[in-house]
Design a protein around this motif. Structure first.
Motif, PDB file in Angstrom:
ATOM      1  N   VAL A 156       0.798  -1.227   0.000  1.00 41.97           N
ATOM      2  CA  VAL A 156       0.000   0.000   0.000  1.00 41.97           C
ATOM      3  C   VAL A 156       0.832   1.280   0.000  1.00 41.97           C
ATOM      4  O   VAL A 156       0.371   2.308  -0.478  1.00 41.97           O
ATOM      5  N   HIS A 157       2.056   1.233   0.553  1.00 48.03           N
ATOM      6  CA  HIS A 157       2.878   2.444   0.621  1.00 48.03           C
ATOM      7  C   HIS A 157       4.331   2.089   0.360  1.00 48.03           C
ATOM      8  O   HIS A 157       4.780   0.988   0.643  1.00 48.03           O
ATOM      9  N   GLU A 158       5.053   3.077  -0.155  1.00 45.09           N
ATOM     10  CA  GLU A 158       6.488   2.940  -0.381  1.00 45.09           C
ATOM     11  C   GLU A 158       7.182   4.116   0.285  1.00 45.09           C
ATOM     12  O   GLU A 158       6.729   5.255   0.177  1.00 45.09           O
ATOM     13  N   GLU A 159       8.262   3.819   0.991  1.00 51.70           N
ATOM     14  CA  GLU A 159       9.063   4.876   1.602  1.00 51.70           C
ATOM     15  C   GLU A 159      10.481   4.735   1.082  1.00 51.70           C
ATOM     16  O   GLU A 159      11.052   3.641   1.100  1.00 51.70           O
ATOM     17  N   ILE A 160      11.041   5.824   0.583  1.00 58.81           N
ATOM     18  CA  ILE A 160      12.407   5.810   0.059  1.00 58.81           C
ATOM     19  C   ILE A 160      13.249   6.735   0.925  1.00 58.81           C
ATOM     20  O   ILE A 160      12.876   7.891   1.138  1.00 58.81           O
ATOM     21  N   SER A 161      14.348   6.216   1.431  1.00 58.79           N
ATOM     22  CA  SER A 161      15.295   7.074   2.159  1.00 58.79           C
ATOM     23  C   SER A 161      16.642   6.950   1.456  1.00 58.79           C
ATOM     24  O   SER A 161      16.997   5.877   0.957  1.00 58.79           O
ATOM     25  N   THR A 162      17.361   8.029   1.412  1.00 63.88           N
ATOM     26  CA  THR A 162      18.643   8.020   0.718  1.00 63.88           C
ATOM     27  C   THR A 162      19.766   8.284   1.716  1.00 63.88           C
ATOM     28  O   THR A 162      19.565   8.878   2.772  1.00 63.88           O
ATOM     29  N   THR A 163      20.957   7.839   1.367  1.00 60.03           N
ATOM     30  CA  THR A 163      22.139   8.101   2.148  1.00 60.03           C
ATOM     31  C   THR A 163      23.188   8.681   1.209  1.00 60.03           C
ATOM     32  O   THR A 163      23.102   8.539  -0.009  1.00 60.03           O
ATOM     33  N   SER A 164      24.146   9.351   1.794  1.00 61.76           N
ATOM     34  CA  SER A 164      25.244   9.933   1.009  1.00 61.76           C
ATOM     35  C   SER A 164      26.541   9.234   1.377  1.00 61.76           C
ATOM     36  O   SER A 164      26.817   8.977   2.537  1.00 61.76           O
ATOM     37  N   LYS A 165      27.309   8.931   0.356  1.00 62.62           N
ATOM     38  CA  LYS A 165      28.597   8.266   0.559  1.00 62.62           C
ATOM     39  C   LYS A 165      29.683   9.312   0.412  1.00 62.62           C
ATOM     40  O   LYS A 165      29.687  10.098  -0.539  1.00 62.62           O
ATOM     41  N   PHE A 166      30.627   9.357   1.371  1.00 62.23           N
ATOM     42  CA  PHE A 166      31.702  10.347   1.323  1.00 62.23           C
ATOM     43  C   PHE A 166      32.929   9.772   0.669  1.00 62.23           C
ATOM     44  O   PHE A 166      33.245   8.648   0.723  1.00 62.23           O
TER      45      PHE A 166
END
Length: 76
Positions: free
Chosen positions: A66-76
């Motif tokens: 029913v739902h999608e959640e997208i979280s992003t991360t940053s690579k240094f």
């Protein structure tokens, strides 16, 4: 958006994969990375996180996504 028929196939949105109504099957390409969600006879292709790093969480309710959640991360 309302469904429409097109030569025995159904397609409703830009990121949906056509489904053959006679066999209720869909053909996908394995050349592209992505996630495919099957819900109520529809196949929806979802892209990964825009940065290329992160996670996607699919929430289910009554046996259906029913739902999608997208979280992003940053690579240094």
């Amino acid at each position: 958006m309302e469904n429409y028929k097109n030569h025995g196939k159904i397609k409703t949105a830009q990121n949906e994969i056509p489904v053959d109504l006679a066999t209720m099957t869909a053909e996908i390409s394995t050349a592209e990375n992505g996630i495919f969600i099957v819900k109520d006879g529809r196949v929806i292709r979802r892209e990964g996180p825009p940065s290329g790093f992160g996670k996607q969480t699919i929430t289910w309710q009554d046996g259906k996504p029913v739902h999608e959640e997208i979280s992003t991360t940053s690579k240094f």
